[in-house]
Design an enzyme around this catalytic site. Sequence first.
Site, PDB file in Angstrom:
ATOM      1  N   GLU A  77       0.837  -1.196   0.000  1.00  0.00           N
ATOM      2  CA  GLU A  77       0.000   0.000   0.000  1.00  0.00           C
ATOM      3  C   GLU A  77       0.874   1.250   0.000  1.00  0.00           C
ATOM      4  OE1 GLU A  77      -3.221  -0.045   2.718  1.00  0.00           O
ATOM      5  OE2 GLU A  77      -3.613  -2.189   2.481  1.00  0.00           O
ATOM      6  N   GLU A  90       2.528   0.149   4.029  1.00  0.00           N
ATOM      7  CA  GLU A  90       2.636  -1.168   4.655  1.00  0.00           C
ATOM      8  C   GLU A  90       2.368  -2.243   3.610  1.00  0.00           C
ATOM      9  OE1 GLU A  90      -0.464  -1.719   7.517  1.00  0.00           O
ATOM     10  OE2 GLU A  90      -2.058  -1.137   6.106  1.00  0.00           O
ATOM     11  N   ASN A  92       0.009  -5.645   3.457  1.00  0.00           N
ATOM     12  CA  ASN A  92      -1.030  -6.451   4.102  1.00  0.00           C
ATOM     13  C   ASN A  92      -0.867  -7.894   3.651  1.00  0.00           C
ATOM     14  OD1 ASN A  92      -2.874  -5.369   5.981  1.00  0.00           O
ATOM     15  ND2 ASN A  92      -3.654  -3.981   4.381  1.00  0.00           N
ATOM     16  N   GLU A  98     -11.176  -5.994  -1.420  1.00  0.00           N
ATOM     17  CA  GLU A  98     -11.245  -5.441  -2.772  1.00  0.00           C
ATOM     18  C   GLU A  98     -10.483  -6.261  -3.802  1.00  0.00           C
ATOM     19  OE1 GLU A  98      -8.206  -3.115  -0.304  1.00  0.00           O
ATOM     20  OE2 GLU A  98     -10.211  -3.988  -0.043  1.00  0.00           O
ATOM     21  N   ARG A 143     -19.063  -1.488  -1.743  1.00  0.00           N
ATOM     22  CA  ARG A 143     -19.419  -2.278  -0.571  1.00  0.00           C
ATOM     23  C   ARG A 143     -20.809  -1.830  -0.103  1.00  0.00           C
ATOM     24  NH1 ARG A 143     -13.840  -2.793   2.980  1.00  0.00           N
ATOM     25  NH2 ARG A 143     -12.389  -2.671   1.224  1.00  0.00           N
ATOM     26  N   ASP A 347     -66.946  24.926  10.609  1.00  0.00           N
ATOM     27  CA  ASP A 347     -67.343  24.828  12.015  1.00  0.00           C
ATOM     28  C   ASP A 347     -68.298  23.674  12.281  1.00  0.00           C
ATOM     29  OD1 ASP A 347     -67.079  25.631  14.593  1.00  0.00           O
ATOM     30  OD2 ASP A 347     -68.546  27.235  14.495  1.00  0.00           O
ATOM     31  N   ASP A 453     -61.761  38.317  19.830  1.00  0.00           N
ATOM     32  CA  ASP A 453     -60.709  38.119  20.808  1.00  0.00           C
ATOM     33  C   ASP A 453     -61.251  37.219  21.905  1.00  0.00           C
ATOM     34  OD1 ASP A 453     -58.067  38.890  22.164  1.00  0.00           O
ATOM     35  OD2 ASP A 453     -59.561  39.354  23.695  1.00  0.00           O
ATOM     36  N   LYS A 515     -70.847  36.174  18.467  1.00  0.00           N
ATOM     37  CA  LYS A 515     -70.350  34.797  18.420  1.00  0.00           C
ATOM     38  C   LYS A 515     -70.699  34.091  19.733  1.00  0.00           C
ATOM     39  CE  LYS A 515     -66.002  32.226  17.828  1.00  0.00           C
ATOM     40  NZ  LYS A 515     -66.554  31.190  16.932  1.00  0.00           N
ATOM     41  N   HIS A 545     -73.904  34.037  15.317  1.00  0.00           N
ATOM     42  CA  HIS A 545     -73.394  32.658  15.268  1.00  0.00           C
ATOM     43  C   HIS A 545     -73.712  31.973  16.597  1.00  0.00           C
ATOM     44  CE1 HIS A 545     -70.406  29.390  14.648  1.00  0.00           C
ATOM     45  NE2 HIS A 545     -70.162  29.544  15.945  1.00  0.00           N
ATOM     46  N   HIS A 547     -74.327  27.735  18.498  1.00  0.00           N
ATOM     47  CA  HIS A 547     -74.324  26.270  18.401  1.00  0.00           C
ATOM     48  C   HIS A 547     -75.644  25.767  18.980  1.00  0.00           C
ATOM     49  CE1 HIS A 547     -69.952  25.643  17.423  1.00  0.00           C
ATOM     50  NE2 HIS A 547     -69.950  26.908  17.802  1.00  0.00           N
ATOM     51  N   THR A 680     -61.463  29.601  21.785  1.00  0.00           N
ATOM     52  CA  THR A 680     -60.043  29.360  21.535  1.00  0.00           C
ATOM     53  C   THR A 680     -59.261  30.681  21.543  1.00  0.00           C
ATOM     54  OG1 THR A 680     -60.667  27.523  20.103  1.00  0.00           O
ATOM     55  CG2 THR A 680     -58.410  28.274  19.978  1.00  0.00           C
TER      56      THR A 680
END
Length: 728
Positions: A77, A90, A92, A98, A143, A347, A453, A515, A545, A547, A680
Site C-alpha cells: 500500500e 505497509e 497487508n 477489494e 461495498r 365549524d 378576541d 359569536k 353565530h 351552536h 379558543t
Amino acid sequence: MAQFLDRPKHIEVQLLGDSTGNVVHLYERDCSVQRRHQKVVELAPAKDLPREVRDKILADAVKLAKSVNYRNAGTAEFLVDQKARHYFIEINPRIQVEHTITEEITGIDLVAAQIQIAAGATLQQLGLTQDRISTRGFAIQCRITTEDPANGFSPDTGKIEVYRSAGGNGVRLDGGNGFAGAIITPFYDSMLVKCTCLAYTYEIVRRKMLRALVEFRIRGVKTNIPFLGSLLTHPTFIEGTCWTTFIDDTPELFALVGSQNRAQKLLAYLGDMAVNGSSIKGQIGDPKFKGDIIMPELHDDNGKLIDMSEPCKIGWKNILDKEGPAAYAKAVRENKGCLIMDTTWRDAHQSLLATRVRTVDLLNISRPTSYAYSNCYSLECWGGATFDVAMRFLYEDPWDRLRKMRRAIPNIPFQMLLRGANGVAYSSLPDNAIYHFCEQAKRYGVDVFRIFDALNDIDQLEVGIKAVQKAGGVVEATVCYSGDMLNPQKKYNLEYYMDLIDKIVRIGTHVIGIKDMAGVLKPGAATLLIGSIRKKYPDIPIHVHTHDSAGTGVATYVACAEAGADAVDTATDSLSGMTSQPSVGALLASLEGTGLEPDINVHHVRAIDTYWAQLRLLYSPFEAGLTGPDPEVYEHEIPGGQLTNLIFQASQLGLGAQWAETKKAYEQANDLLGDIVKVTPTSKVVGDLAQFMVSNKLSFDDVQKKAKELDFPVSVLEFFEGLMGQPY
C-alpha cells in the site's frame, strides 16, 4: 520523519510470491474513496495515475516483497501526493476485500492461487509469470452495507423484508448476509454484499455500477446505496480524481435521494390494517359508508336539470368584487330577508367529528354548492382550526385548500375566523405578521373576516380590525357571547355587551358579529341583545353565530331575525344540531311566511344534504358519540367546537368514563379562572384545568387551598403569565 500529505491518493498493488523467491504484481487498485480509513469504493486500475508513477510503484512493490522473501498473496500500500510522489505505507499479508476488482481486470483467481502456492506450487507452474499478466478494461467495487449515511453512517439493524440483487453481464456479487428474512444484528460486520462491475472503459463501468445499484431492492433496513449513487455521480468521481478525505471534504454527497419503497409500504399498511385495524388517531371502528358517493342533481323551477359543468357565477361576491366591502355591507343591510351563512365547510363538521374533512371531499360538492347556496351571505370555510388540523392530522396545505376552494366557488363570499392579535395561532403574534397574513388570505380568497378576541379585549381586537381594513376585506368585528345575560347575577349583561359594541363601532366595522360559542344565547336574550343593537345602530348589519348544543338554536335564530339580525349561521341538516349549528332546513321552515325568508331553494338544500349524509357515514369513525341535545350547556358553557375534542382528549387520558365529572369540573374550572369568556384559546385553558382536576381528584376547594404546590398544566400557567397576548 513523518510528513503531511495534502489530499493524497491511496494506491494498492496486488502481489503474489512463491517459495522460490519469485514475486509478481497484478497491477494496482485505487482505494482513495474511503471514510475514516475504511474503504467504500475501489477502482482498478487507477484512472488518473501517470504511467511513469505507476511503473515506479509497481517496481517498488515487487522489490519490497522480494527483499523479505514474501510468500503467498499480499498487498503493498502506498500514498501518492499532489506532486505524484509516492510513499510506502505497509504490506497487508492477506487477501483483501477489494481483491475482486483485480481478479476481474486480470482474469486470475487470487484465492485459488493463494491456496496452490501454500500447497507448494510455484508461480511458474501456475503460469503466473509477469510477462503473462495483463489487464483488460476497468473494474469498480462498491461495498453495500447496512449503514445510514445521513446519520453519520451509523449501523442499522432489523429484519430484511425484501432482498433483490442486481445482475447481468459484467456484474459480480460476493454475498454476505443479504437475503429476505435475514436478521441484521449489531454484533457483526455491516456489509451485506460486494458488487463488482467490469467494462472496457471507465465511464461504461461507472454507468454499469449505477445501473446495478438501482436494481438492488433491500427493504427493512437502511443501506448506503443512495449514498453510493450520489458518490458515483459526483463530477470528481467521474473524473477519477478522488483523494482519501474526499467523502469528508464533500458535504453535497449527503444530499441523498432514496427510493420510495411504495409497494412494501403499501403491503405493510394493508397488512397492519387487516390485523390491527386503523391506527389513525381518533378513529374508532370502520366507516359505516362503503362504496361510491352518489352526487346530487339540481333542477330549476321548471324541473329542468341544471348544468353544473361550470361553477355558478351569480352571488353576493359580485357586489363585493365590483363595489367593495362597504357596498356589500350596505346591500346586506338593505336585504329584506335574513340571510344565512353556511358553516358546513368548517365549524359544523369540526363541532361533530373528532377530525376535520379533507379538501377533496369539500371540492367534490363545490359546484353544486355554488348553485344551491348562491344567495348565501358567506361560506365559512377557513380559520385557525383549518391550519391546526390540516397540518397535524390531514397533512394538507391550508393555503392550497383555500386557493382550490376559491377557484371552485367564485360566487359566494368566503369567511374565516381571525383571532384578533393572535391571527390563527394560540398566542399573540407581531402586528406586521397579522397584517401580512390578512393580505395573503384576502389575495387567495377570503372575503369576510370574523374578527374576535378570546376575552373580548378591545385592544387585541383592534389589531385584527386594522389589518383587515388595510387588506381590503369585509370587517366583521365580533363580540364573544358568554353566560346568561338574563340572569342579573351574571357579569356579562346588556350593559357589558353594548359597551363593547360602542367601542367596535368607533374603531370601524362593516358588520357587527355576535359569536355564541357554547350555544347559551337563549331566545329571550337574543331578542334583547339584537334588538338593542339594531335600535342604536340601524345601518350596520348584524351577523349571529350559535351552536345548537341545548336544542334551542332555531328558536334563538328566529328571535334574532325578528329583532333585526341580517344573517345567521346554519349547517346542512346532516351535520347540524347539538354542538354544531342549527339546521338550515329547520330554519327555512321556521321563517317561511314571515317575510324574513333567506331566499334559498329548500329542494336544492336537501339535494346538497344527500351528499353530506353519505360523507358523515364515511367519517363515522371520528364521531364524538353525541346522541342528543345537552341543555346542561347552560351550566358548564363548553363551546360546541371544543366539546367533541374534549371528549376525545378525555378518552385519550383515560377519563372517558368520567365525562360527567369532566363537565362539572369544567364549570368549576371556569369559576376558578374568573368566569372568563370561553373561546379558543381561553376555552382550552378551562378544559386543561378541568381534566387536571379530574385526573388528580381535585375539588374546587382543593385547587384553591393547594394552588401554590400544584403542578398546573402549561396552558393554565401561561394564562396567568399573560403569554397568550392578553393583558390578564
